[in-house]
Design a protein around this motif. Structure first.
Motif, PDB file in Angstrom:
ATOM      1  N   LEU A 266      -3.445  42.139  46.009  1.00 56.97           N
ATOM      2  CA  LEU A 266      -4.180  41.823  44.971  1.00 56.97           C
ATOM      3  C   LEU A 266      -3.774  39.951  44.981  1.00 56.97           C
ATOM      4  N   ARG A 267      -2.772  39.292  44.322  1.00 56.85           N
ATOM      5  CA  ARG A 267      -2.364  38.318  43.828  1.00 56.85           C
ATOM      6  C   ARG A 267      -2.713  37.551  44.796  1.00 56.85           C
ATOM      7  N   GLU A 268      -2.289  37.940  46.120  1.00 53.40           N
ATOM      8  CA  GLU A 268      -1.101  37.015  47.113  1.00 53.40           C
ATOM      9  C   GLU A 268      -2.978  37.143  48.038  1.00 53.40           C
ATOM     10  N   VAL A 269      -4.036  37.897  48.553  1.00 52.01           N
ATOM     11  CA  VAL A 269      -4.930  37.798  48.548  1.00 52.01           C
ATOM     12  C   VAL A 269      -6.084  36.877  47.719  1.00 52.01           C
ATOM     13  N   VAL A 270      -5.887  36.991  46.241  1.00 53.04           N
ATOM     14  CA  VAL A 270      -6.571  36.251  45.690  1.00 53.04           C
ATOM     15  C   VAL A 270      -5.932  35.524  45.741  1.00 53.04           C
ATOM     16  N   SER A 271      -4.788  34.709  45.734  1.00 52.93           N
ATOM     17  CA  SER A 271      -4.782  33.182  46.008  1.00 52.93           C
ATOM     18  C   SER A 271      -4.879  32.562  47.139  1.00 52.93           C
ATOM     19  N   GLY A 272      -5.192  33.041  48.193  1.00 52.49           N
ATOM     20  CA  GLY A 272      -5.812  32.994  48.796  1.00 52.49           C
ATOM     21  C   GLY A 272      -4.856  33.189  50.697  1.00 52.49           C
ATOM     22  N   ASN A 273      -3.657  34.139  49.932  1.00 50.07           N
ATOM     23  CA  ASN A 273      -3.124  34.693  51.336  1.00 50.07           C
ATOM     24  C   ASN A 273      -3.296  36.294  52.375  1.00 50.07           C
ATOM     25  N   GLY A 274      -4.658  36.232  51.879  1.00 57.86           N
ATOM     26  CA  GLY A 274      -5.028  37.908  52.752  1.00 57.86           C
ATOM     27  C   GLY A 274      -4.991  37.667  54.242  1.00 57.86           C
ATOM     28  N   PRO A 275      -5.738  38.672  55.089  1.00 55.96           N
ATOM     29  CA  PRO A 275      -6.123  38.265  56.595  1.00 55.96           C
ATOM     30  C   PRO A 275      -6.765  36.950  56.607  1.00 55.96           C
ATOM     31  N   CYS A 276      -7.798  36.742  55.890  1.00 53.07           N
ATOM     32  CA  CYS A 276      -9.679  36.681  56.819  1.00 53.07           C
ATOM     33  C   CYS A 276      -9.348  35.393  55.443  1.00 53.07           C
ATOM     34  N   ASN A 277      -9.041  34.647  54.791  1.00 51.54           N
ATOM     35  CA  ASN A 277      -9.828  33.928  53.633  1.00 51.54           C
ATOM     36  C   ASN A 277     -10.108  33.018  54.555  1.00 51.54           C
ATOM     37  N   GLU A 278      -9.097  32.395  55.028  1.00 51.75           N
ATOM     38  CA  GLU A 278      -9.060  31.176  56.367  1.00 51.75           C
ATOM     39  C   GLU A 278     -10.693  31.246  56.700  1.00 51.75           C
ATOM     40  N   VAL A 279     -10.600  32.258  57.679  1.00 53.43           N
ATOM     41  CA  VAL A 279     -11.708  32.107  58.811  1.00 53.43           C
ATOM     42  C   VAL A 279     -13.157  32.363  57.635  1.00 53.43           C
ATOM     43  N   ARG A 280     -13.095  33.008  56.511  1.00 56.40           N
ATOM     44  CA  ARG A 280     -14.135  33.559  55.825  1.00 56.40           C
ATOM     45  C   ARG A 280     -14.692  31.848  55.387  1.00 56.40           C
ATOM     46  N   ILE A 281     -14.187  31.263  54.566  1.00 62.99           N
ATOM     47  CA  ILE A 281     -14.446  29.736  54.559  1.00 62.99           C
ATOM     48  C   ILE A 281     -14.714  28.723  55.406  1.00 62.99           C
ATOM     49  N   GLY A 282     -13.639  28.878  56.127  1.00 63.31           N
ATOM     50  CA  GLY A 282     -14.715  27.918  57.159  1.00 63.31           C
ATOM     51  C   GLY A 282     -16.064  28.258  57.492  1.00 63.31           C
ATOM     52  N   ARG A 283     -15.824  29.575  57.870  1.00 69.50           N
ATOM     53  CA  ARG A 283     -17.440  30.083  58.885  1.00 69.50           C
ATOM     54  C   ARG A 283     -17.985  29.714  57.195  1.00 69.50           C
ATOM     55  N   ARG A 284     -18.411  29.827  56.438  1.00 63.90           N
ATOM     56  CA  ARG A 284     -19.037  30.266  55.096  1.00 63.90           C
ATOM     57  C   ARG A 284     -19.201  28.069  54.982  1.00 63.90           C
ATOM     58  N   VAL A 285     -18.273  27.422  54.969  1.00 66.10           N
ATOM     59  CA  VAL A 285     -18.907  25.534  55.052  1.00 66.10           C
ATOM     60  C   VAL A 285     -19.121  25.273  56.275  1.00 66.10           C
ATOM     61  N   ALA A 286     -18.779  26.013  57.514  1.00 66.13           N
ATOM     62  CA  ALA A 286     -19.755  25.955  58.344  1.00 66.13           C
ATOM     63  C   ALA A 286     -21.485  25.797  59.027  1.00 66.13           C
ATOM     64  N   ALA A 287     -21.713  27.098  58.109  1.00 69.46           N
ATOM     65  CA  ALA A 287     -22.680  27.706  57.942  1.00 69.46           C
ATOM     66  C   ALA A 287     -23.651  27.091  56.755  1.00 69.46           C
ATOM     67  N   HIS A 288     -22.678  26.180  55.928  1.00 70.74           N
ATOM     68  CA  HIS A 288     -23.469  25.620  54.975  1.00 70.74           C
ATOM     69  C   HIS A 288     -23.564  24.144  55.389  1.00 70.74           C
ATOM     70  N   GLU A 289     -22.831  23.528  56.503  1.00 68.58           N
ATOM     71  CA  GLU A 289     -23.179  22.144  57.247  1.00 68.58           C
ATOM     72  C   GLU A 289     -24.481  21.993  58.165  1.00 68.58           C
ATOM     73  N   ASP A 290     -24.227  23.420  58.863  1.00 64.71           N
ATOM     74  CA  ASP A 290     -25.283  23.596  59.835  1.00 64.71           C
ATOM     75  C   ASP A 290     -27.074  23.952  59.046  1.00 64.71           C
ATOM     76  N   GLY A 291     -26.528  23.868  57.814  1.00 62.90           N
ATOM     77  CA  GLY A 291     -28.273  24.475  57.123  1.00 62.90           C
ATOM     78  C   GLY A 291     -28.749  23.280  56.624  1.00 62.90           C
ATOM     79  N   ALA A 292     -27.511  21.989  56.499  1.00 63.14           N
ATOM     80  CA  ALA A 292     -28.147  21.266  55.792  1.00 63.14           C
ATOM     81  C   ALA A 292     -29.623  20.964  55.993  1.00 63.14           C
ATOM     82  N   TRP A 293     -29.685  20.798  57.456  1.00 65.14           N
ATOM     83  CA  TRP A 293     -31.256  20.087  58.114  1.00 65.14           C
ATOM     84  C   TRP A 293     -32.353  20.916  57.467  1.00 65.14           C
ATOM     85  N   VAL A 294     -32.080  22.540  57.168  1.00 65.42           N
ATOM     86  CA  VAL A 294     -33.882  23.753  56.973  1.00 65.42           C
ATOM     87  C   VAL A 294     -33.408  23.023  55.352  1.00 65.42           C
ATOM     88  N   ARG A 295     -32.583  22.834  54.660  1.00 61.22           N
ATOM     89  CA  ARG A 295     -32.629  22.180  53.141  1.00 61.22           C
ATOM     90  C   ARG A 295     -33.210  20.938  53.043  1.00 61.22           C
TER      91      ARG A 295
END
Ligand code: 3HC
Length: 311
Positions: A266-295
């Motif tokens: 749990l500590r490892e995953v919470v501190s960023g070393n889980g199997p998908c941490n980079e993928v999840r944040i990367g896709r979130r940030v991309a979605a946020h940036e791609d959605g800027a025009w809608v906002r």
């Protein structure tokens, strides 16, 4: 009227009443609610990804329609919760910035991959099942807007859990390959689902104050035990085994004893070393940036509406 000399806040908490946005409240009470509600909202939004991956690959139109509705619900839960956090005087953009830069967290459970279609069912049964155990008591949390958000969220979560159970039962009773796929998913999601409830009580820095303030109604370990006691008989009904050889009914306690949880994971995953941490944040940030025009478009439209209304 409350007894004299006791602050309104303390009287509200002592009377198990609701604290509302305009009530005076200690800064730390406000800060821990912003922390928890924002991270709850982030969990809902990030939680859309593991299931979202399977919407285009659902095995039938019925399963696709159910999954679409569920992922859409998660988005809505996130928005209710951001709105609840904003009643505490924070700005949604700042909360998202905190998520994108890692200053705020989301639930560890969403850093695991959804490898097969059975994972979607296991997530519904286990992850939403655990979320219900955690969220029902939050419906009686001392902070009004958070408690009220839970009422609708919990109603929708029960659909999420039921559809997961039903899908898993279908696979468990299906071909040997489908049964094996369902068992494999349960094997991978069981222990991370127990970790959703947080560190053990003895290692939980926030529990004492959150409990004193009526935010946390039951401890991490109490809710974890409640979830295990619900899940074990359900696993039997599913015809699937839980990956814990130490599970044993304790007649005296009227509860299931279970094996040791690896909290370093749990500590490892919470501190960023889980199997998908980079993928999840990367896709979130991309979605946020791609959605800027809608906002921007929505804001421009609202401004135009505003002026037209004034004209
Ligand atoms: N994942 C990530 N971080 C976790 C965690 C987990 N599973 N469990 C604990 N933590 C973090 C806490 O946030 C805290 O870190 P912080 O100070 O940076 O916020 C730290 O570990 C210490 O844990 P504590 O037990 O002291 O912290 P809390 O008193 O906040 O308890 C909690 C943790 C039980 C998760 C509590 O915050 C809570 O009830 N939150 C609201 C419910 C929630 O967030 N659920 C997420 C599940 S996903 C979901 O609901 C979506 C559904 O649709 C599937």
């Amino acid at each position: 009227g409350y007894p004299r000399g006791v602050s309104t806040f303390e009287a509200l908490i002592a009377a198990q009443d609701r604290v509302e946005p305009r009530d005076e409240m200690p800064g730390d009470y406000r800060a821990t609610l912003v922390r928890q509600i924002a991270q709850h909202a982030h969990s809902e939004i990030i939680g859309m990804q593991p299931e979202g991956d399977w919407i285009t690959r659902a095995p039938s139109l019925r399963r696709k329609a159910i999954l679409l509705a569920k992922v859409q619900d998660e988005a809505g839960h996130g928005l209710y919760l951001y709105a609840a956090a904003e009643t505490l005087g924070v700005d949604r953009d700042d909360l998202l910035e905190a998520l994108h830069t890692g200053r705020q967290k989301y639930s560890s459970i969403f850093n695991y991959p959804s490898l097969t279609w059975a994972d979607v069912a296991a997530i519904g049964w286990l992850v939403d099942g655990a979320a219900i155990v955690n969220q029902v008591p939050l419906g009686r949390c001392s902070y009004g807007p958070y408690a009220r958000a839970m009422v609708r969220i919990c109603k929708e979560e029960s659909f999420h859990q039921r559809q997961g159970f039903e899908s898993l039962l279908t696979m468990s009773r299906g071909t040997p390959a489908q049964h094996a796929m369902a068992q494999d998913a349960v094997d991978r999601w069981w222990w991370p689902s127990l970790m959703m409830f947080g560190p053990p009580d003895a290692e939980s820095p926030h529990s004492a104050r959150s409990t004193a303030w009526g935010i946390k109604r039951f401890s991490n370990d109490t809710l974890r035990q409640r979830f295990v006691d619900l899940a074990v008989p359900q696993a039997e009904a599913l015809g699937l085994t839980l990956p814990d050889p130490d599970l044993r009914w304790d007649e005296e306690r009227g509860s299931w004893d279970f094996g040791t949880i690896d909290f370093t994971e749990l500590r490892e995953v919470v501190s960023g070393n889980g199997p998908c941490n980079e993928v999840r944040i990367g896709r979130r940030v991309a979605a946020h940036e791609d959605g800027a025009w809608v906002r921007e478009a929505a804001a421009a439209y609202a401004a135009k509406q505003g002026t037209r209304g004034a004209a």
